[in-house]
Motif scaffolding. Structure first.
Motif, short mmCIF file in Angstrom:
data_model
loop_
_atom_site.label_atom_id
_atom_site.label_comp_id
_atom_site.label_asym_id
_atom_site.label_seq_id
_atom_site.Cartn_x
_atom_site.Cartn_y
_atom_site.Cartn_z
N LYS A 6 34.90 47.07 34.17
CA LYS A 6 33.92 47.33 35.22
C LYS A 6 34.35 46.68 36.53
O LYS A 6 35.14 45.72 36.54
CB LYS A 6 32.55 46.77 34.80
CG LYS A 6 31.98 47.39 33.55
CD LYS A 6 30.64 46.80 33.18
CE LYS A 6 30.12 47.44 31.91
NZ LYS A 6 28.77 46.93 31.54
N LYS A 7 33.81 47.24 37.61
CA LYS A 7 33.98 46.63 38.92
C LYS A 7 32.75 46.98 39.74
O LYS A 7 32.34 48.14 39.77
CB LYS A 7 35.25 47.13 39.60
CG LYS A 7 35.58 46.40 40.89
CD LYS A 7 36.93 46.81 41.45
CE LYS A 7 37.23 46.00 42.70
NZ LYS A 7 38.54 46.38 43.32
N PRO A 8 32.14 46.01 40.40
CA PRO A 8 30.88 46.27 41.12
C PRO A 8 31.02 47.24 42.28
O PRO A 8 30.09 48.00 42.57
CB PRO A 8 30.47 44.87 41.61
CG PRO A 8 31.21 43.93 40.75
CD PRO A 8 32.50 44.60 40.41
N SER A 9 32.17 47.21 42.96
CA SER A 9 32.33 48.05 44.15
C SER A 9 33.78 48.56 44.20
O SER A 9 34.70 47.81 44.45
CB SER A 9 32.02 47.23 45.40
OG SER A 9 32.19 48.02 46.57
N ALA A 10 33.94 49.85 43.97
CA ALA A 10 35.29 50.42 43.86
C ALA A 10 35.96 50.57 45.22
O ALA A 10 35.29 50.86 46.24
CB ALA A 10 35.20 51.79 43.17
N LEU A 11 37.28 50.41 45.21
CA LEU A 11 38.10 50.63 46.39
C LEU A 11 39.04 51.81 46.16
O LEU A 11 39.44 52.08 45.01
CB LEU A 11 38.95 49.38 46.69
CG LEU A 11 38.21 48.08 46.96
CD1 LEU A 11 39.20 46.93 47.04
CD2 LEU A 11 37.40 48.19 48.25
N VAL A 12 39.41 52.48 47.25
CA VAL A 12 40.36 53.59 47.12
C VAL A 12 41.65 53.10 46.45
O VAL A 12 42.26 53.81 45.65
CB VAL A 12 40.65 54.23 48.48
CG1 VAL A 12 41.77 55.25 48.37
CG2 VAL A 12 39.39 54.89 49.04
N SER A 13 42.04 51.88 46.76
CA SER A 13 43.27 51.31 46.20
C SER A 13 43.18 51.02 44.70
O SER A 13 44.19 50.70 44.08
CB SER A 13 43.63 50.02 46.94
OG SER A 13 42.57 49.08 46.87
N ASP A 14 41.99 51.14 44.13
CA ASP A 14 41.84 50.98 42.68
C ASP A 14 42.27 52.23 41.92
O ASP A 14 42.38 52.22 40.69
CB ASP A 14 40.39 50.67 42.30
CG ASP A 14 39.92 49.31 42.79
OD1 ASP A 14 38.72 49.17 43.07
OD2 ASP A 14 40.77 48.40 42.90
N GLU A 57 33.96 55.49 46.76
CA GLU A 57 34.27 54.14 47.23
C GLU A 57 32.97 53.38 47.49
O GLU A 57 32.02 53.92 48.09
CB GLU A 57 35.10 54.21 48.50
CG GLU A 57 35.62 52.86 48.97
CD GLU A 57 36.54 52.98 50.17
OE1 GLU A 57 36.36 53.91 50.97
OE2 GLU A 57 37.45 52.12 50.30
N GLY A 58 32.93 52.14 47.04
CA GLY A 58 31.74 51.31 47.22
C GLY A 58 30.78 51.35 46.05
O GLY A 58 29.93 50.47 45.91
N ASN A 59 30.92 52.36 45.21
CA ASN A 59 30.07 52.46 44.02
C ASN A 59 30.66 51.66 42.87
O ASN A 59 31.87 51.41 42.83
CB ASN A 59 29.92 53.92 43.59
CG ASN A 59 28.93 54.67 44.47
OD1 ASN A 59 28.39 54.11 45.43
ND2 ASN A 59 28.70 55.94 44.15
N PRO A 60 29.80 51.28 41.91
CA PRO A 60 30.34 50.58 40.73
C PRO A 60 31.12 51.55 39.85
O PRO A 60 30.85 52.75 39.82
CB PRO A 60 29.08 50.08 40.02
CG PRO A 60 27.99 50.98 40.49
CD PRO A 60 28.34 51.38 41.89
N LEU A 61 32.10 51.00 39.14
CA LEU A 61 32.89 51.84 38.24
C LEU A 61 32.90 51.24 36.84
O LEU A 61 32.80 50.02 36.67
CB LEU A 61 34.32 52.01 38.76
CG LEU A 61 35.25 50.80 38.75
CD1 LEU A 61 35.99 50.65 37.41
CD2 LEU A 61 36.29 50.91 39.87
#
Lengths: 114, 116
Positions: free
Chosen positions: A77-85, A15-19
């Motif tokens: 891509k997403k800059p900051s991943a969330l658990v809900s992703d 969580e919080g890392n880019p994906l």
């Protein structure tokens, strides 16, 4: 015939890392490209699409995707991943002409760890 | 606006039985699709339709038939169900009229079919 490849069955990210979820495609001619997300026991929800123009496409929930014609890729891509992703993500393609159907990749399961 | 509605949501069949899955959309879409989803296989296209009265085969059409007698409905039939047809079936539609291919598809919630 068009086809889509998602080379990773599973992607794990903190969580919080880019994906990044990878997608490459093959079509005759120019493509329309789509990303969809599927949550457990649900149908598919549209995230974003590339039609023409700017190679960087922004979509729902902070996701974006980059179209690269020379590499025939459309990575999500997403800059900051969330658990809900955490969900199953599908890339899809169809050609810009003719009555061609929408063809999907096999999907990539994204797991975001708290 | 209901979108895309699939009926039924769950069904258990015995081998050899027949059934019809109904997909209804209220968005006046031209294109409709039937996919099946199996673990590790993604979404595979069974049949699709580009307009009322038309149907075409997809990637995995064997064992299935379809009809599009009305624009809003797309029926998927299994004449003699087999265990290999155990899957989750999704219907989708998009307004691809006049060759407009850039619109996203809308999906139903799925039908979970088990053939025993």
């Amino acid at each position: 015939a068009q086809s889509v490849a998602q080379p990773e069955d599973q992607v794990n990210v903190a969580e919080g890392n880019p994906l990044t979820v990878k997608c490459t495609y093959s079509v005759s001619g120019n493509p329309y490209l789509f990303w969809y997300v599927q949550y457990p026991n649900r149908g598919l929800q549209f995230l974003l699409k590339y039609i023409t123009g700017d190679n960087l496409v922004k979509g729902s929930y902070g996701f974006e995707a980059e179209f690269n014609k020379s590499q025939t890729s459309f990575h999500l891509k997403k800059p900051s991943a969330l658990v809900s992703d955490s969900a199953l993500y599908f890339c899809a393609v169809r050609t810009t002409s003719g009555n061609t159907p929408l063809v999907f990749g096999k999907g990539t399961r994204l797991s975001v760890i708290a | 606006n209901a979108g895309v509605t699939q009926t039924p949501k769950f069904r258990v069949l015995k081998t050899g039985q027949s059934m019809t899955l109904l997909c209804a959309q209220d968005m006046n879409h031209e294109y409709m699709y039937w996919y099946r989803q199996d673990p590790g296989m993604g979404l595979r296209l069974i049949h699709y339709s580009v307009g009322e009265g038309t149907t075409a085969k997809g990637e995995v059409p064997d064992g299935y038939n379809v009809s599009r007698l009305k624009k809003q409905n797309f029926l998927l039939g299994l004449e003699s169900a087999a265990p290999s047809q155990t899957s989750v079936y999704f219907c989708a539609s998009n307004p691809g009229t006049g060759g407009i291919a850039n619109t996203e598809a809308f999906f139903g919630q799925g039908t979970r079919l088990t053939v025993v």
